[in-house]
Design an enzyme around this catalytic site. Structure first.
Site, mmCIF file in Angstrom:
data_model
loop_
_atom_site.group_PDB
_atom_site.id
_atom_site.type_symbol
_atom_site.label_atom_id
_atom_site.label_comp_id
_atom_site.label_asym_id
_atom_site.label_seq_id
_atom_site.Cartn_x
_atom_site.Cartn_y
_atom_site.Cartn_z
ATOM 1 N N SER A 43 8.396 4.016 -0.941
ATOM 2 C CA SER A 43 7.179 3.329 -1.351
ATOM 3 C C SER A 43 6.884 3.552 -2.837
ATOM 4 C CB SER A 43 6.007 3.822 -0.502
ATOM 5 O OG SER A 43 4.893 2.987 -0.678
ATOM 6 N N SER A 69 0.878 -1.162 0.000
ATOM 7 C CA SER A 69 0.000 0.000 0.000
ATOM 8 C C SER A 69 0.916 1.212 0.000
ATOM 9 C CB SER A 69 -0.942 -0.012 1.203
ATOM 10 O OG SER A 69 -2.036 0.841 0.946
ATOM 11 N N GLU A 70 0.626 2.152 -0.894
ATOM 12 C CA GLU A 70 1.615 3.196 -1.177
ATOM 13 C C GLU A 70 1.852 4.165 -0.025
ATOM 14 O OE1 GLU A 70 -1.203 2.701 -2.815
ATOM 15 O OE2 GLU A 70 -2.209 4.587 -3.344
ATOM 16 N N ASN A 71 1.028 4.109 1.017
ATOM 17 C CA ASN A 71 1.335 4.956 2.168
ATOM 18 C C ASN A 71 2.489 4.412 3.005
ATOM 19 O OD1 ASN A 71 -0.640 2.916 2.760
ATOM 20 N ND2 ASN A 71 -0.993 3.855 4.747
ATOM 21 N N GLY A 72 3.059 3.266 2.573
ATOM 22 C CA GLY A 72 4.302 2.837 3.215
ATOM 23 C C GLY A 72 4.292 1.497 3.901
#
Lengths: 202, 232, 202, 232
Positions: free
Chosen positions: A81, A39-42
């Protein structure tokens, strides 16, 4: 729809799921496939949902929903990320969309004069993954088909989509037309609402 | 030797003035610097340029400042879930610049790391490319420039008196990048720990990037969208 | 020489020390100044030397010498390490040199046809620090003065040096000449071996 | 599901061939992948393009391959302390490209992170600038391009079966960057640990960048220049 996407995932592959419809995929992936959800928030290694006991305000996905992680998960900053995506290390990326076209272009971030949500990470997510899948309902609420010759809404990415999965079938953008890869049970090509020439039959 | 440790938000934000640019860490409401934002509201600072992925969400975080009309300019990647921002955007009360999130992070990193510009494919062939230099490597790319700010306000789980930081779970997001990029970085922590308590290998952000640090308090740590296993 | 450099350090500042003569500075800094020593191989907070008991093969400085670290030290990768320098977060950088000129250019990485050590981190280190100090012996072994109008050896950086510290004094490159800031006890300007016009008196 | 865990260097390096490019982690002899290098020597692979900060040092590390004339091309930042490399350079037996160390690290990171080019001041106004595009932002800069390789061989202190890594002290240096940049990354570890044993926040390199991992053995961990407190 979800199962069509899951069929495209190799065992052990890494997968980014966009906000909205794509998140449905997460819940249906068989654990034995050993998929690593990014998930691109990390975070890499998203698992299911937390329990009321284990829930943490600092553990969310890109849709801001609470999540849990599996063993072997890792957390990192946003530059790392998106570097994972941009650098081609995430195998598959599944995004939602408002329109997708035969050229493989996607529109999903604004309707001029009506709605601006912002592109969030979508403009980055469409570049880099080995397989970019757009997952959307075949028709809009107003009954317009979302697969078209050229998108009319502002683009998220140009010529970036590899596969389109709708409730009616699976399609591959070929430049001037969509190749039909699969149709949902009982669905015929005439129900797809696409003009002659935009569809290359199964 | 002057210490970097301040008593609280009020002490740490002593020189914040109208018209400054402020980077604010957090993704949605996850990892936001609540104490510093509330202090900016208390100070009534106006005409801020806020640089943050969401500019608050669900009426909280930087939305506390939106409600008071303290922000005149915003640089962010996502507006959805932030009705206060949407409303002011449509009313033309605020100037919003949307930046793709990966470009946003990398531009902030570039500012911190002294990189003067970089090429990324994100946004090429879209409206975002307008007015930008483009160049084709293996794929068409855009030239993107560093993004800096007068201040960064960020939150960490743990921090020591030199400013070495450690972030919990997905609360890290943009925070260490912003700490590197801003002229003055003000950190609030859940736990102010002793020097050496964070193992040197596990420091997420070395203290050299931090100018001020304080122990925060009364954290809401709001969960925006709680979904539980049972509800599946 | 070392003390002149230490005088230029503010309390609590961060400092990168190059290979060779500059490493001598580390040992003489009074601990109460609270200086944070950075070594570009990925450490901030270098302290003294290890004991035979505490020595670690994985704890070295950029000169490959064993070190120890102080409380509050951190380790990081090389991209982060050079980003600290390039991004202007290290206050002072001290480098050795073969030649330095009035324009503030430095040569320290090769003698064509004779010796190539490589630039290592020097070409990066000269850009970014708020104060770049070159520390060298005033004369070469062959008796040539190392402070000149324009370097004759290949440059490490052009117009990047703020202060020059030699065994005979402290100098500021001014473009066409060096301003004398300080002379070592008993040293007169005539002993500096620099042509008229290259020196602006104290 | 195919496992990333291999028995040893021999098993992990099964497809390494003459003429490939190999990034090798380590600074001097600190953090070098000893087992993989020795296996390349055993395999007698020739005509390698080695990309490493020092290409070995003090007769060890990649210098083991230099002695056997296995390396025909080298990209590095520093030659000092490596007599084997210096000798072959002067004899024109090896093609050496020197890159400023910060540019070297950033180019490797760029390859891993999908950045197609970046601007840095390092090297501007020097011989290094020849043939490169330059451009002035606040200061003159050079355009630098990503640096990639067919393989990366790196060493970590701890690693788990997915390839999540943790590095000790200054042994980290270029290793995580190279792991991101190469097509195939082969990691040897001092300790192969269980999945989950490295705290998710303290993972230095997420396993997604790693293709193969094995438990190494018989490490020399040579100290090049031991200096002790007593000897000051």
């Amino acid at each position: 729809m979800v199962d069509q996407v899951i069929d495209m995932l190799s065992d052990g592959s890494s997968l980014n799921l966009g906000i909205g419809i794509p998140t449905l995929v997460a819940q249906r992936i068989p654990p034995e496939k050993g998929i690593w959800i990014h998930s691109e928030n990390g975070v890499l290694g998203v698992a299911g949902r937390p329990t009321p006991q284990s829930v943490s305000a600092t553990l969310i996905n890109a849709g801001k929903e609470t999540i849990s992680v599996k063993k072997g998960a890792s957390f990192f900053d946003s530059a790392m990320s998106f570097g994972m995506i941009r650098g081609g290390h995430i195998d598959v990326c599944v995004l939602g969309g408002m329109q997708v076209d035969a050229e493989g272009s996607l529109a999903n971030w604004m309707i001029p004069g009506k709605k601006v949500t912002g592109m969030g990470g979508a403009m980055d997510l469409v570049h880099g993954a080995k397989l970019v899948i757009v997952m959307l309902t075949h028709f809009s609420k107003r009954g317009e088909v979302k697969l078209m010759h050229r998108c009319t809404l502002p683009l998220t990415g140009k010529g970036v989509v590899h596969k389109v999965v709708t409730d009616l079938g699976v399609f591959t953008p070929k430049g001037e037309s969509f190749q039909v890869e699969k149709l949902a049970p009982g669905v015929t090509e005439s129900q797809l609402g696409m003009p002659d020439g935009l569809l290359v039959s199964l | 030797m002057t210490s970097k440790v301040f008593k609280d938000a009020k002490a740490a934000l002593f020189d914040m003035r109208d018209g400054v640019s402020v980077m604010s860490g957090g993704f949605g409401l996850c990892g936001i610097p609540e104490n510093s934002i509330l202090e900016i509201r208390r100070l009534g600072i106006k005409n801020l340029h806020a640089i943050s992925n969401n500019i608050g969400n669900s009426g909280r975080g930087l939305a506390w400042l939106l409600k008071e009309k303290q922000i005149s300019q915003a640089t962010c990647s996502y507006v959805g879930g932030n009705p206060d921002l949407e409303e002011q955007m449509l009313a033309n009360e605020i100037e919003v610049t949307l930046v793709p999130q990966g470009t946003f992070s990398e531009r902030i990193r570039a500012a911190g790391m002294g990189i003067r510009g970089f090429y990324t494919p994100a946004g090429s062939g879209t409206e975002i490319a307008e007015g930008k230099e483009s160049r084709t490597f293996d794929v068409p790319c855009l030239l993107e420039l560093p993004l800096t700010a007068d201040f960064a306000i960020i939150k960490a789980q743990k921090g020591d008196p030199y400013g070495n930081l450690w972030f919990k779970e997905t609360a890290r997001n943009f925070s260490p990048l912003m700490a590197m990029a801003a002229k003055v970085t003000i950190v609030e922590v859940e736990e102010l720990v002793e020097l050496g308590e964070i193992l040197p290998e596990n420091v997420h952000l070395p203290g050299v990037f931090v100018q001020r640090i304080y122990q925060g308090n009364d954290y809401e740590n709001t969960i925006e969208i709680p979904i539980f296993e049972d509800e599946k």
